[in-house]
Design a protein around this motif. Structure first.
Motif, PDB file in Angstrom:
ATOM      1  N   ARG A  46       0.836  -1.209   0.000  1.00 37.13           N
ATOM      2  CA  ARG A  46       0.000   0.000   0.000  1.00 37.13           C
ATOM      3  C   ARG A  46       0.866   1.254   0.000  1.00 37.13           C
ATOM      4  NH1 ARG A  46      -1.428   3.451   3.836  1.00 37.13           N
ATOM      5  NH2 ARG A  46      -0.601   2.120   5.494  1.00 37.13           N
ATOM      6  N   LEU A  47       1.922   1.259   0.815  1.00 38.11           N
ATOM      7  CA  LEU A  47       2.817   2.418   0.860  1.00 38.11           C
ATOM      8  C   LEU A  47       3.505   2.628  -0.486  1.00 38.11           C
ATOM      9  CD1 LEU A  47       4.416   1.905   4.409  1.00 38.11           C
ATOM     10  CD2 LEU A  47       2.673   3.575   3.745  1.00 38.11           C
ATOM     11  N   CYS A  48       3.876   1.528  -1.148  1.00 41.69           N
ATOM     12  CA  CYS A  48       4.484   1.639  -2.473  1.00 41.69           C
ATOM     13  C   CYS A  48       3.491   2.222  -3.475  1.00 41.69           C
ATOM     14  CB  CYS A  48       4.964   0.271  -2.957  1.00 41.69           C
ATOM     15  SG  CYS A  48       6.372  -0.405  -2.046  1.00 41.69           S
ATOM     16  N   ARG A  49       2.245   1.764  -3.395  1.00 44.52           N
ATOM     17  CA  ARG A  49       1.217   2.287  -4.304  1.00 44.52           C
ATOM     18  C   ARG A  49       1.006   3.773  -4.096  1.00 44.52           C
ATOM     19  NH1 ARG A  49      -3.787   3.357  -3.274  1.00 44.52           N
ATOM     20  NH2 ARG A  49      -4.027   1.999  -1.454  1.00 44.52           N
ATOM     21  N   GLU A  50       0.894   4.176  -2.830  1.00 45.36           N
ATOM     22  CA  GLU A  50       0.670   5.588  -2.535  1.00 45.36           C
ATOM     23  C   GLU A  50       1.861   6.445  -2.945  1.00 45.36           C
ATOM     24  OE1 GLU A  50      -0.244   5.488   1.620  1.00 45.36           O
ATOM     25  OE2 GLU A  50      -2.360   4.979   1.292  1.00 45.36           O
ATOM     26  N   ALA A  51       3.071   5.865  -2.885  1.00 46.84           N
ATOM     27  CA  ALA A  51       4.276   6.630  -3.239  1.00 46.84           C
ATOM     28  C   ALA A  51       4.289   7.012  -4.721  1.00 46.84           C
ATOM     29  CB  ALA A  51       5.523   5.807  -2.908  1.00 46.84           C
ATOM     30  N   GLN A  93       6.933   0.858  -9.717  1.00 45.32           N
ATOM     31  CA  GLN A  93       8.284   1.318 -10.055  1.00 45.32           C
ATOM     32  C   GLN A  93       9.306   0.904  -8.990  1.00 45.32           C
ATOM     33  OE1 GLN A  93       8.045   5.543 -10.952  1.00 45.32           O
ATOM     34  NE2 GLN A  93       6.004   5.285 -11.823  1.00 45.32           N
ATOM     35  N   ILE A  94       9.200  -0.367  -8.572  1.00 44.59           N
ATOM     36  CA  ILE A  94      10.132  -0.904  -7.574  1.00 44.59           C
ATOM     37  C   ILE A  94      11.276  -1.574  -8.329  1.00 44.59           C
ATOM     38  CG2 ILE A  94      10.384  -2.401  -5.557  1.00 44.59           C
ATOM     39  CD1 ILE A  94       7.323  -2.215  -5.211  1.00 44.59           C
ATOM     40  N   ALA A  95      12.298  -0.809  -8.626  1.00 44.64           N
ATOM     41  CA  ALA A  95      13.426  -1.315  -9.406  1.00 44.64           C
ATOM     42  C   ALA A  95      14.590  -1.743  -8.521  1.00 44.64           C
ATOM     43  CB  ALA A  95      13.898  -0.255 -10.408  1.00 44.64           C
ATOM     44  N   GLU A  99      14.943  -3.802  -2.312  1.00 39.02           N
ATOM     45  CA  GLU A  99      13.529  -3.607  -1.959  1.00 39.02           C
ATOM     46  C   GLU A  99      12.683  -4.753  -2.501  1.00 39.02           C
ATOM     47  OE1 GLU A  99      10.081  -0.110  -2.190  1.00 39.02           O
ATOM     48  OE2 GLU A  99      12.015   0.164  -3.178  1.00 39.02           O
ATOM     49  N   GLN A 100      12.988  -5.205  -3.723  1.00 41.89           N
ATOM     50  CA  GLN A 100      12.266  -6.341  -4.280  1.00 41.89           C
ATOM     51  C   GLN A 100      12.463  -7.595  -3.428  1.00 41.89           C
ATOM     52  OE1 GLN A 100      13.246  -7.086  -8.378  1.00 41.89           O
ATOM     53  NE2 GLN A 100      12.509  -5.086  -9.103  1.00 41.89           N
ATOM     54  N   GLU A 101      13.706  -7.826  -2.992  1.00 40.56           N
ATOM     55  CA  GLU A 101      13.989  -9.000  -2.188  1.00 40.56           C
ATOM     56  C   GLU A 101      13.278  -8.936  -0.842  1.00 40.56           C
ATOM     57  OE1 GLU A 101      15.246 -12.671  -1.178  1.00 40.56           O
ATOM     58  OE2 GLU A 101      15.298 -11.691  -3.146  1.00 40.56           O
ATOM     59  N   ASN A 102      13.213  -7.742  -0.262  1.00 41.69           N
ATOM     60  CA  ASN A 102      12.507  -7.569   1.008  1.00 41.69           C
ATOM     61  C   ASN A 102      11.027  -7.933   0.856  1.00 41.69           C
ATOM     62  OD1 ASN A 102      12.169  -6.635   3.785  1.00 41.69           O
ATOM     63  ND2 ASN A 102      11.097  -4.893   2.888  1.00 41.69           N
ATOM     64  N   LEU A 103      10.415  -7.481  -0.240  1.00 44.14           N
ATOM     65  CA  LEU A 103       9.006  -7.795  -0.477  1.00 44.14           C
ATOM     66  C   LEU A 103       8.816  -9.288  -0.755  1.00 44.14           C
ATOM     67  CD1 LEU A 103       7.996  -4.683  -2.610  1.00 44.14           C
ATOM     68  CD2 LEU A 103       7.174  -5.248  -0.318  1.00 44.14           C
ATOM     69  N   ARG A 104       9.783  -9.898  -1.432  1.00 42.26           N
ATOM     70  CA  ARG A 104       9.704 -11.346  -1.673  1.00 42.26           C
ATOM     71  C   ARG A 104       9.774 -12.115  -0.353  1.00 42.26           C
ATOM     72  NH1 ARG A 104      12.567 -10.417  -6.782  1.00 42.26           N
ATOM     73  NH2 ARG A 104      11.258 -11.266  -8.479  1.00 42.26           N
ATOM     74  N   GLU A 105      10.642 -11.661   0.556  1.00 48.11           N
ATOM     75  CA  GLU A 105      10.747 -12.325   1.861  1.00 48.11           C
ATOM     76  C   GLU A 105       9.455 -12.184   2.645  1.00 48.11           C
ATOM     77  OE1 GLU A 105      14.148 -10.708   3.786  1.00 48.11           O
ATOM     78  OE2 GLU A 105      15.591 -11.708   2.457  1.00 48.11           O
TER      79      GLU A 105
END
Length: 311
Positions: A46-51, A93-95, A99-105
């Motif tokens: 949600r925070l990523c979407r709002e960003a 836009q999570i490049a 950050e991608q690895e954190n979300l995968r975990e």
């Protein structure tokens, strides 16, 4: 189904700036319920979407799903599959690889079977949600005016409470094992704090037998010395003690999730996430704790109840 109760805020059509804010109140019974690990992931998404300035409706369109799908993911009711996670990376836009690895975990943790899964057949979904909050929270604050909080109960008290519920003796035995494991897991988690306000009225409702209540009082006395359990005693006949708060458990997550409040009912419970509603409960709880007896005075009161042969 999950009943969404209204909160005092302006309407939102899913496309405005308020879209995607945390739900106000959810009344849960035995339907799909949020889990804390999923909620951590959903909150991060949600925070990523709002960003990037997307509404939940816009995100759903880009995802190729319904707005309710995004809502279920962000609320912690479901967790995204790997293909959806890749779409979220592109949409938001999570490049950054870290950050991608954190979300995968987080997604892996959200998909991992919970320890209470073997008890899923005997525990309502709302109880499973509460236990997931307990697992994730670093601090739990609770006030129960009718009966003792589950983490304060002796095995005998817990079994007597469970025996009142409908079901077979084998179901009751399984629930008792679930309650024992829940308590043992809390004790094993050295980073958790529990602050409970014990209302005197909860000890005037006898459970099981006089022997069960006598043992329970002794257990509470011992818990007043526990390094991670803080107890306060709310006297029944004290004009300074205001118990309008009612049943309330407040979960703090050390920043991984916003604070959540839960109120258990007879056959379900309210999960409260609205910031203002939670804040009011936190303030009412803190005021009640400040006007309640501290551990040394609580011990004196409990010992007096024992010596007067109240049970």
């Amino acid at each position: 189904m999950v009943k969404q109760l209204p909160v005092a805020e302006e309407p939102d059509d899913g496309s405005g700036p308020r879209a995607g804010r945390r739900q106000g109140v959810r009344y849960l019974q035995n339907e799909a319920a949020p889990r804390a690990a999923r909620m951590v992931l959903g909150n991060a998404l949600r925070l990523c979407r709002e960003a990037v300035g997307l509404s939940s409706g816009e995100a759903a369109t880009l995802l190729g799903g319904s707005p309710s799908k995004v809502s279920r993911i962000e609320s912690g009711t479901t967790s995204p599959k790997e293909r959806d996670l890749l779409k979220f990376f592109a949409m938001y836009q999570i490049a950054n690889l870290e950050e991608q690895e954190n979300l995968r975990e987080l997604a892996a943790a959200a998909h991992r079977p919970a320890w209470w899964q073997p008890y899923a057949g005997v525990t309502p979904k709302y109880v499973q949600a509460v236990v997931s909050f307990e697992d994730m929270a670093n601090r739990i604050r609770s006030f129960e005016p009718l009966y003792l909080h589950g983490l304060l109960q002796t095995p005998e008290y817990a079994r007597a409470m469970i025996a009142r519920a409908p079901g077979s003796p084998s179901r009751h035995e399984e629930l008792a094992r679930f309650r024992t494991e829940r308590y043992e897991r809390f004790l094993a988690a050295s980073d958790k704090q529990l602050l409970c306000i014990v209302h005197e009225g909860s000890l005037t409702h006898p459970v099981g037998s006089a022997a069960v209540m006598h043992s329970q009082l002794e257990h509470l006395i011992n818990l007043t010395f526990h390094p991670r359990i803080q107890l306060r005693f709310s006297p029944q006949y004290d004009y300074r003690v205001h118990v309008e708060l009612g049943s309330a458990t407040i979960f703090d997550f050390a920043g991984r999730l916003p604070t959540i409040s839960f109120a258990e009912g007879y056959d379900g419970g309210l999960v409260i996430e609205d910031e203002q509603m939670v804040d009011r409960r936190v303030k009412a709880f803190d005021a009640l704790a400040a006007n309640s007896l501290e551990p040394h005075a609580m011990r004196r009161r409990l010992k007096a109840m024992l010596t007067t042969n109240r049970y």
